[in-house]
Structure formats: C-alpha cells, structure tokens
Design an enzyme around this catalytic site. Structure first.
Site, short mmCIF file in Angstrom:
data_model
loop_
_atom_site.label_atom_id
_atom_site.label_comp_id
_atom_site.label_asym_id
_atom_site.label_seq_id
_atom_site.Cartn_x
_atom_site.Cartn_y
_atom_site.Cartn_z
CE LYS A 15 3.56 -8.37 0.82
NZ LYS A 15 3.22 -7.01 1.26
NE ARG A 33 -0.08 0.72 -5.62
CZ ARG A 33 0.09 1.49 -4.55
NH1 ARG A 33 0.43 2.75 -4.68
NH2 ARG A 33 -0.08 0.99 -3.35
N1 BES Z 1 -0.91 -7.29 -0.95
C1 BES Z 1 -0.34 -6.16 -0.33
C2 BES Z 1 -1.31 -5.45 0.61
C3 BES Z 1 -1.75 -6.20 1.83
C4 BES Z 1 -0.96 -6.20 2.97
C5 BES Z 1 -2.96 -6.81 1.85
C6 BES Z 1 -1.39 -6.85 4.08
C7 BES Z 1 -3.40 -7.46 2.99
C8 BES Z 1 -2.61 -7.48 4.11
C9 BES Z 1 0.13 -5.16 -1.36
O1 BES Z 1 0.58 -5.67 -2.55
C10 BES Z 1 1.26 -4.40 -0.73
O2 BES Z 1 2.24 -5.02 -0.41
N2 BES Z 1 1.11 -3.10 -0.58
C11 BES Z 1 2.10 -2.28 0.01
C12 BES Z 1 2.08 -0.95 -0.68
C13 BES Z 1 3.22 -0.05 -0.29
C14 BES Z 1 4.54 -0.64 -0.77
C15 BES Z 1 2.99 1.30 -0.90
C16 BES Z 1 1.76 -2.13 1.49
O3 BES Z 1 0.58 -2.03 1.82
O4 BES Z 1 2.66 -2.14 2.30
ZN ZN Z 2 2.66 -6.23 -2.48
#
Ligand code: BES
Ligand code: ZN
Ligand code: ZN
Length: 496
Positions: free
Chosen positions: A271, A345
């Site tokens: 990230k 997931r």
């Molecule tokens: N934990 C995150 C989602 C999230 C982001 C929750 C910001 C709360 C605030 C999750 O694991 C994630 O990173 N999801 C990705 C999915 C994408 C790669 C398809 C996302 O939301 O960017």
């Molecule tokens: Zn994530």
C-alpha cells in the site's frame, strides 16, 4: 457506567447534570417547571439551535437540585431514530465528562418519535456508556477513571422491561469496552497470538468454549488461502473459534465470521505510505465478532452461536505470496492471487468453508474488505450482500434498531463471472476493476453453499473513526457488534 430507574421527576434529582434532547429548537422535556423555563431561556439567549450533535452545558446556579443542564441537539428531521438518540447521548456525556461531571439523569418519558420506551432507554444507555469510553492504555500519565452513573427519571411505560434493558446495556458496555481496548492496540502488540490469548481469556471468564488452530493445524486443514496471507509475516496465522451452546440445544447455530488482519501492509502489492497506519484496524471484523460473542456469553440468548476469527498479518517478507501465485483453498477451489492486498477474502474463504461444517442456520461475515465500499457509501453505512433476502432484511432492520446503518448491494451473475480465474478457478480481484465491494462479495459467495443463508457485511468505512467526533473519540467503533446482538436476541422473541 451504572444505570438505574427512578420515579422522582427530573427537577428533584440531585445529579451533576441532566441530559435534554433538543429537536427542531424544542426541548423534549415533560417537566414544565423551572427546568423547562431555564432551558427555554438558554435556547433563546444563546446560539444553540439544536443541530445534530451540537452541545451546550450550563449550570442551574442553585435554582434546581440538578447542578447542570446539557442540551444535546438531534436536528430537525422528523425521522430521527435510535442512532440519532444514541449519538446525541454519547455527545452529551462526552462533554459532561470533559467538565468532570459524573452523575447524569435523563427523562425516560421524553417524546420518542415512535421508539418504544424500552428502545429509547436502551439507545440512551448505550450512547451514554460509549460516551465514557477512553483508550488510554499507552498514556503514561493516566487519570483515574471516575465512576459514572445515569438515572432515568420519571414515569416509564414498562419499568420491568426497561430495567432488563439497562442490565443488558451494562453487559454490552463491558463487552464493548474490553474489545475496544484490544481493537485499538497497534499491530506490534495485537499480534495473532495476542488476539488468541485475549479470546481464550474472555472464553474462560464467561463460559464460552474456545479453540485455536495454529499453523501446523491450518496446514493439515488445507487452509492455504489464509496461510498465503501470513506467508510474508513473522507472525503465524490462526483461526480462533468461540462457541456459545445456547439454551435451545436443538437449534442450529448461527455462525459469525470476522476478518482479523492484525496489520494490512498490502504485502508485495504494498500500500502507499499515506494513511497506512490505519490498517491496524483491519482486524475490526473479527473484533466485532469477538465483542458480539462476549455480549452473547453475558446475555445468554436461546440460540447457539459460533464465532470464527480468521487471523493473520499481511506483510511483504521474504516468504511472501507473489502476485500470480496460485493456491488451493480449503474448499478445494483454486485461486490466482493477482493482488496480495486483496487478502481479506483469502483469509475469509477458508473460514467460511469451516463455518459451513457447523451445519449453520445462517452465516454472517464481517470484514473491512474494500476501499471501494467507502467510495460507494462513505462512512455512514456499511454494505450488506448475501444470498437470502430474509436474512439481509432481518440484519438491516436489526441495524436500524441498533443504530448501525446497513445498505444492500446486489450480487449478480456478471459479478460472479468477473471474479473467475484465467489459470485457476477464481482470482482474488475482479477482471473488470469495477464494483470492488461486489466482486469481493462474489468471491466469498463461491465458498458458501446456496442452501445456507449467508450475509457479508463490509465495514471498511465504519469500523473506526479517524477524527474526533462529538459522540466518539478516534479509534475502533466495533460497528456490527450491536447489530449482531440485536439480531440474535430478536430471534428469541421472534420464535416465541
Ligand atoms: N483492508 C483493505 C480494505 C480497506 C481499505 C479497508 C481502506 C478500510 C479502508 C483491503 O484488504 C484491501 O486492501 N482491499 C483492496 C482490494 C483491491 C486490491 C481489489 C482495496 O480496497 O484497495
Ligand atoms: Zn489489503
Ligand atoms: Zn485488508
């Protein structure tokens, strides 16, 4: 916070402060004596106009046994409900506590816009309790937490039911405070092992059973999707199962599943740095399930309930899963991991496969799953998706009563196709790159048999507060726990 009911009217209560709701510039107060007069004067002579979460604290200067009055705005909407009352109470108590006020009183017979006396009292008690929550584990200079109380004054429609509701609110606060103290811990302290230890301690104290699958057991169980999430971390993954037997031994259990990523760095799909620290809250699905299980243990509903926390840390260490890796999940379905940041997931799908084996009446999972959920709904509602209209509706209604808003998103065939893999059965991100919350839900749906009612709740936008609000300090909200307990307790009444 201690709660009680008192027959004495508001103006005879020797308390630090009375809480008065103001709707559409009008104080919702039955008392038409001196207090009402003082309030009317104050509203007239100040800028207070009763907007939602606007607060005004002022002293009665010896004119009444109640030392202060706290006006708390609930806006001018005619459709205010439990959520508004709960937050307005929390805001009132928070500002009262800032002024060192400890004993509060509110009228139980206040105008309630369709909320029953019992539900009104419950919302006020819940809000008041949460209004006193303060996370100070890491403050070296701690102030002694003062004992606080809230009395409901004046006649009430059903004092037996209200008293029971107040006992319930005290139990709920115990569970919420204990879990919030865990949920707010950062990733270096709230490791998977730490969470397992906490769950076992709560289970021991409350009579739940608790079992923990460690890495060798997860390997034996073929939980390879979850193991792939933890592969780049020094912390081993765990699956924690808490069980409440229920008093109805013949009933099928409800199974609650929570995403519990102790820190989500994104893994190799790292990230960006900005805001990454908030990802210590990526364990909040599991925290809501844990809080719900703790409440269930204290409130003892009829129905058996199983809580499953699927726990891992998502890090980019040397053993980390690479984009393109293929794993075989516990269910036997193969998954191409195209983005290691879509880890929730992966952790959930093995836990859902375990959930299936409990022969459940229903499965509900909670997860901080997608940033896309915040794009769609912001921070005011969680998304709900599932395979059973009745279950979805029951959860939405429970959420409304519990002050937690849920909004349904669809799961159509096109979404199910979008998440099919090129080289494996599934892939962990959609091909189209659209409808992120839905494709995540679609992925999960492949792991739940159609004949088991299932709902998935995405709490990405609601699991924590980043900035102080009138009704809460920054940190975990435990969104979902209140809805779950409301839903499970309502099953008892619905069955009677
Ligand atoms: N934990 C995150 C989602 C999230 C982001 C929750 C910001 C709360 C605030 C999750 O694991 C994630 O990173 N999801 C990705 C999915 C994408 C790669 C398809 C996302 O939301 O960017
Ligand atoms: Zn994530
Ligand atoms: Zn995550």
């Amino acid at each position: 916070m201690k709660f009680s009911l008192s027959n004495r009217p508001l103006d005879q209560q020797t308390k630090d402060a009375c809480i008065v709701f103001v709707h559409n510039k009008k104080a919702l107060i039955q008392n038409d004596g001196l207090l009402a007069e003082l309030i009317a004067q104050q509203i007239k002579s100040s800028r207070f106009n009763g907007e939602f979460a606007q607060i005004q604290v002022f002293p009665t200067l010896g004119k009444s046994p109640v030392k202060n009055i706290i006006l708390t705005g609930i806006g001018n909407c005619d459709c205010f409900q439990a959520e508004t009352i709960e937050r307005a109470t929390a805001a009132a108590v928070r500002s009262g506590r800032k002024a060192n006020l400890c004993s509060f009183v509110a009228e139980s017979g206040t105008v309630r816009n369709g909320l029953s006396c019992v539900k009104f009292v419950h919302a006020v008690a819940r809000g008041a309790a949460w209004g006193t929550y303060h996370f100070n584990t890491f403050k070296t200079q701690k102030k002694q937490a003062a004992a606080t109380s809230l009395t409901f004054a004046g006649p009430c429609d059903d004092s037996t039911a209200c008293r029971a509701e107040l006992t319930a609110a005290e139990h709920e606060a115990t569970a919420l405070f204990s879990t919030a103290n865990l949920a707010n811990l950062p990733g270096n302290i709230a490791t998977p092992q730490h969470i397992a230890d906490h769950a076992q301690k709560i289970a021991q104290e409350t009579g739940l059973s608790c079992s923990v699958l460690d890495k060798p057991q997860l390997q034996k169980q073929n939980c390879n999707a979850l193991l792939a999430v933890a592969a780049g971390s020094d912390q081993d993954a765990k699956i924690i199962t808490l069980k409440y037997e229920g008093t109805d031994k013949d009933a099928k259990p409800v199974v609650l599943v929570g995403k519990t990523i102790t820190f989500d760095s994104g893994g190799i799909s790292l990230k960006p740095g900005k805001g990454m620290s908030w990802m210590l809250y990526d364990k909040c699905g599991g925290m809501a399930v844990l809080a719900a299980m703790h409440m269930i243990a204290l409130l003892k509903p009829k129905n058996p309930v199983v809580g499953i926390l699927t726990v891992a840390e998502n890090m980019p260490g040397g053993g980390a899963t690479r984009p393109g890796d293929i794993v075989t999940s516990r269910s036997g379905q193969t998954i191409e991991i195209l983005n290691t940041d879509a880890e929730g997931r992966l952790a959930l799908c093995d836990a859902l496969d375990l959930a299936r084996e409990h022969n459940p009446a229903a499965i509900v999972d909670l997860a901080t799953l997608t940033g896309a959920c915040i794009v769609a709904l912001g921070h005011t509602a969680s998304a709900i998706l599932g395979n059973d209209a009745k279950l979805t509706e029951a959860l939405i209604q429970s959420g409304n009563r519990a002050g937690e808003r849920l909004w349904e998103l669809p799961l159509w065939k096109e979404h199910m196709d979008d998440i099919k893999g090129t080289f494996a059965d599934l892939q962990n991100i959609g091909k189209s790159g659209t409808a992120g919350t839905i494709t995540a839900g679609a992925f999960l749906k492949y792991f739940v048999p159609d004949n088991i009612p299932w709902a998935h709740i995405d709490i990405a936008g609601t699991a924590w507060e980043e900035a102080p609000k009138a009704w809460a300090e920054p940190g975990a909200t435990l969104f979902g726990a209140r809805t779950l307990i409301e839903w499970i307790q309502n099953m008892d009444t619905a069955a009677e």
